[in-house]
Design a protein around this motif. Structure first.
Motif, PDB file in Angstrom:
ATOM      1  N   ILE A  17     -10.426  16.378  -8.137  1.00  0.00           N
ATOM      2  CA  ILE A  17     -11.167  15.438  -7.289  1.00  0.00           C
ATOM      3  C   ILE A  17     -10.506  14.067  -7.450  1.00  0.00           C
ATOM      4  N   HIS A  18     -10.021  13.497  -6.356  1.00  0.00           N
ATOM      5  CA  HIS A  18      -9.279  12.236  -6.422  1.00  0.00           C
ATOM      6  C   HIS A  18     -10.223  11.038  -6.562  1.00  0.00           C
ATOM      7  N   GLY A  19      -9.626   9.843  -6.660  1.00  0.00           N
ATOM      8  CA  GLY A  19     -10.398   8.631  -6.866  1.00  0.00           C
ATOM      9  C   GLY A  19     -10.416   7.691  -5.676  1.00  0.00           C
ATOM     10  N   TYR A  20     -10.828   6.462  -5.956  1.00  0.00           N
ATOM     11  CA  TYR A  20     -10.948   5.385  -4.976  1.00  0.00           C
ATOM     12  C   TYR A  20      -9.598   5.037  -4.352  1.00  0.00           C
ATOM     13  N   ASN A  21      -9.642   4.546  -3.113  1.00  0.00           N
ATOM     14  CA  ASN A  21      -8.463   4.016  -2.427  1.00  0.00           C
ATOM     15  C   ASN A  21      -7.353   5.065  -2.326  1.00  0.00           C
ATOM     16  N   THR A  29      -7.766  -0.979  -0.213  1.00  0.00           N
ATOM     17  CA  THR A  29      -8.282  -1.666  -1.394  1.00  0.00           C
ATOM     18  C   THR A  29      -9.578  -2.403  -1.098  1.00  0.00           C
ATOM     19  N   LEU A  30      -9.679  -3.024   0.061  1.00  0.00           N
ATOM     20  CA  LEU A  30     -10.853  -3.836   0.380  1.00  0.00           C
ATOM     21  C   LEU A  30     -12.071  -3.011   0.792  1.00  0.00           C
ATOM     22  N   ASP A  31     -11.914  -1.683   0.882  1.00  0.00           N
ATOM     23  CA  ASP A  31     -13.034  -0.823   1.284  1.00  0.00           C
ATOM     24  C   ASP A  31     -13.699  -0.148   0.087  1.00  0.00           C
ATOM     25  N   TYR A  32     -13.862  -0.885  -1.000  1.00  0.00           N
ATOM     26  CA  TYR A  32     -14.467  -0.328  -2.216  1.00  0.00           C
ATOM     27  C   TYR A  32     -15.885   0.171  -1.937  1.00  0.00           C
ATOM     28  N   MET A  41     -13.075   7.061  -9.289  1.00  0.00           N
ATOM     29  CA  MET A  41     -14.390   7.187  -8.669  1.00  0.00           C
ATOM     30  C   MET A  41     -14.759   8.650  -8.447  1.00  0.00           C
ATOM     31  N   GLY A  42     -13.773   9.525  -8.378  1.00  0.00           N
ATOM     32  CA  GLY A  42     -14.039  10.952  -8.246  1.00  0.00           C
ATOM     33  C   GLY A  42     -14.759  11.529  -9.444  1.00  0.00           C
ATOM     34  N   THR A  43     -14.669  10.871 -10.601  1.00  0.00           N
ATOM     35  CA  THR A  43     -15.384  11.352 -11.786  1.00  0.00           C
ATOM     36  C   THR A  43     -16.888  11.182 -11.613  1.00  0.00           C
ATOM     37  N   ASN A  98     -19.815   4.560  -1.155  1.00  0.00           N
ATOM     38  CA  ASN A  98     -20.831   5.268  -0.366  1.00  0.00           C
ATOM     39  C   ASN A  98     -20.348   6.657   0.046  1.00  0.00           C
ATOM     40  N   SER A  99     -19.061   6.768   0.362  1.00  0.00           N
ATOM     41  CA  SER A  99     -18.503   8.082   0.709  1.00  0.00           C
ATOM     42  C   SER A  99     -18.569   9.037  -0.479  1.00  0.00           C
ATOM     43  N   ALA A 100     -18.326   8.502  -1.675  1.00  0.00           N
ATOM     44  CA  ALA A 100     -18.415   9.325  -2.881  1.00  0.00           C
ATOM     45  C   ALA A 100     -19.850   9.822  -3.078  1.00  0.00           C
TER      46      ALA A 100
END
Length: 377
Positions: free
Chosen positions: A139-143, A177-180, A216-218, A185-187
């Motif tokens: 499961i991947h992370g942010y950005n 990057t700016l869509d943290y 963030m995938g964690t 919310n997607s996570a």
């Protein structure tokens, strides 16, 4: 501080992180255009995909950063070049790339249902004898753009030299990057999709399901396991193997709460952290100066929750944010598994100790610094 002032500072920090990450073009639409050329020495990996991203019918794209309420599936073949260097992704300068020097996509297809997904998974599991049929779920992370997550997972699979069937769970990150907040919310939305994916894997012919989640995938991953525990409908006993949380972007208080509900797992979670993780430093700032799990300095606290901690703070990172060190140690995965299987010896000292520590030192050609492994006494 006024809200407007804090918003400005957060925006400035995110912009700075974008600069740290580099200015090279990223693999968006068309990055996965097929190149079926066969090259001697190249290695192909068949990756099964489950995702809450929306399908994208543009050639070589598969999925974009938009969310969908359904769980989509695909099968994609990725080739790793013979000149591959461990820990790296050799990105093509332009698609479809050169399989002699680049990661390239050899082909792929959408799968239209759970049944097709499971059928392909079971077919691949048949290559291993019963009792040794394993799945590796990533499961991947942010950005993270879809192609970035796919190729990073392929790199980890290739370098780890394992025999498990690789399954990639991708949630709807915009890859910006700016869509943290959008990513966060997607996570959250993806928790149900990941729970469903885990249940599908557990219902397959797999004997063991190992999980690697990043950033963030964690959080998505731990939440999915929390939901499974609350439901009372647990996967067949013994099928969940090692769960690796790499650079986890989780509020440490949230993690404690989640683990109270989940309980101590039969096999300890493996937490890979680094105290110099700049991406998690930014996340800590956004979250009101609360520690993130992946940059925690209190290993004893984590081991008490039922975790084994792998501390990579001394390892020089290949990326400027120090956030993807986990990918650099994929090559030593077999050695790490042996160390964990033997158990970590308790240190000999008179006073009370909070955690037992061992140091895994490998040849400089593999790692430039030792890694520390800590577990509860």
């Amino acid at each position: 501080m006024r809200a407007g002032g804090r918003t400005y500072i957060v925006g400035a920090c995110l912009f700075s992180l974008a600069l740290l990450a580099g200015c090279a073009s990223r693999p968006e639409a068309g990055a996965l255009v097929s190149n079926a050329t066969v090259v001697q020495g190249a290695t192909s990996h068949d990756i099964l995909v489950a995702t809450t991203r929306a399908r994208d019918d543009r050639p070589g794209t598969f999925f974009n950063g938009d969310r969908t309420s359904s769980l989509n599936f695909a099968s994609i073949e990725v080739s790793v070049p013979p000149s591959h260097k461990s820990g790296n992704i050799e990105w093509p300068s332009s698609p479809p790339g050169n399989p002699q020097t680049d990661f390239v996509t050899r082909g792929g297809e959408f799968l239209d249902s759970d049944k097709q997904f499971i059928a392909q998974l079971n077919q691949r599991l048949k290559s291993q004898p019963r009792g040794h049929r394993k799945v590796l779920l990533f499961i991947h992370g942010y950005n993270t753009l879809f192609a970035e997550g796919l190729y990073r997972f392929t790199q980890v699979v290739h370098d780890a030299r394992g025999s498990a069937v690789p399954v990639f769970f991708s949630w709807a990150s915009r890859g910006k990057t700016l869509d943290y907040v959008y990513d966060n919310n997607s996570a959250t939305i993806a928790r149900d999709g990941l729970e469903r994916t885990i249940r599908l894997l557990a219902a397959s012919d797999a004997d063991e399901i190992n999980v690697v989640a990043h950033s963030m995938g964690t959080w998505v991953t731990v939440e999915a396991f929390r939901q499974i525990k609350i439901s009372g409908l647990l996967p067949p006993g013994g099928k969940i193997g090692t769960v690796v949380l790499a650079a986890p972007d989780i509020d440490i208080d949230v993690f404690k709460s989640e683990m109270q509900r989940i309980g101590k797992p039969k096999k300890p979670f493996l937490i890979i952290l680094s105290k110099d993780d700049r991406a998690l430093g930014l996340s800590r700032f956004i979250a009101g100066d609360k520690d993130r799990l992946g940059a925690s300095g209190d290993a004893a606290e984590l081991t008490a929750l039922g975790a084994v901690v792998v501390d990579l703070s001394d390892l020089k990172a290949d990326d400027s944010t120090n956030h993807s060190k986990f990918a650099q140690i994929a090559e030593i995965a077999p050695d790490l598994r042996k160390v964990l299987a033997r158990g970590i010896p308790k240190p000999r000292q008179d006073g009370p100790v909070s955690a037992a520590t061992t140091v895994l030192t490998l040849p400089a050609a593999v790692l430039t610094a030792p890694i520390k492994i800590l577990t509860a006494n």
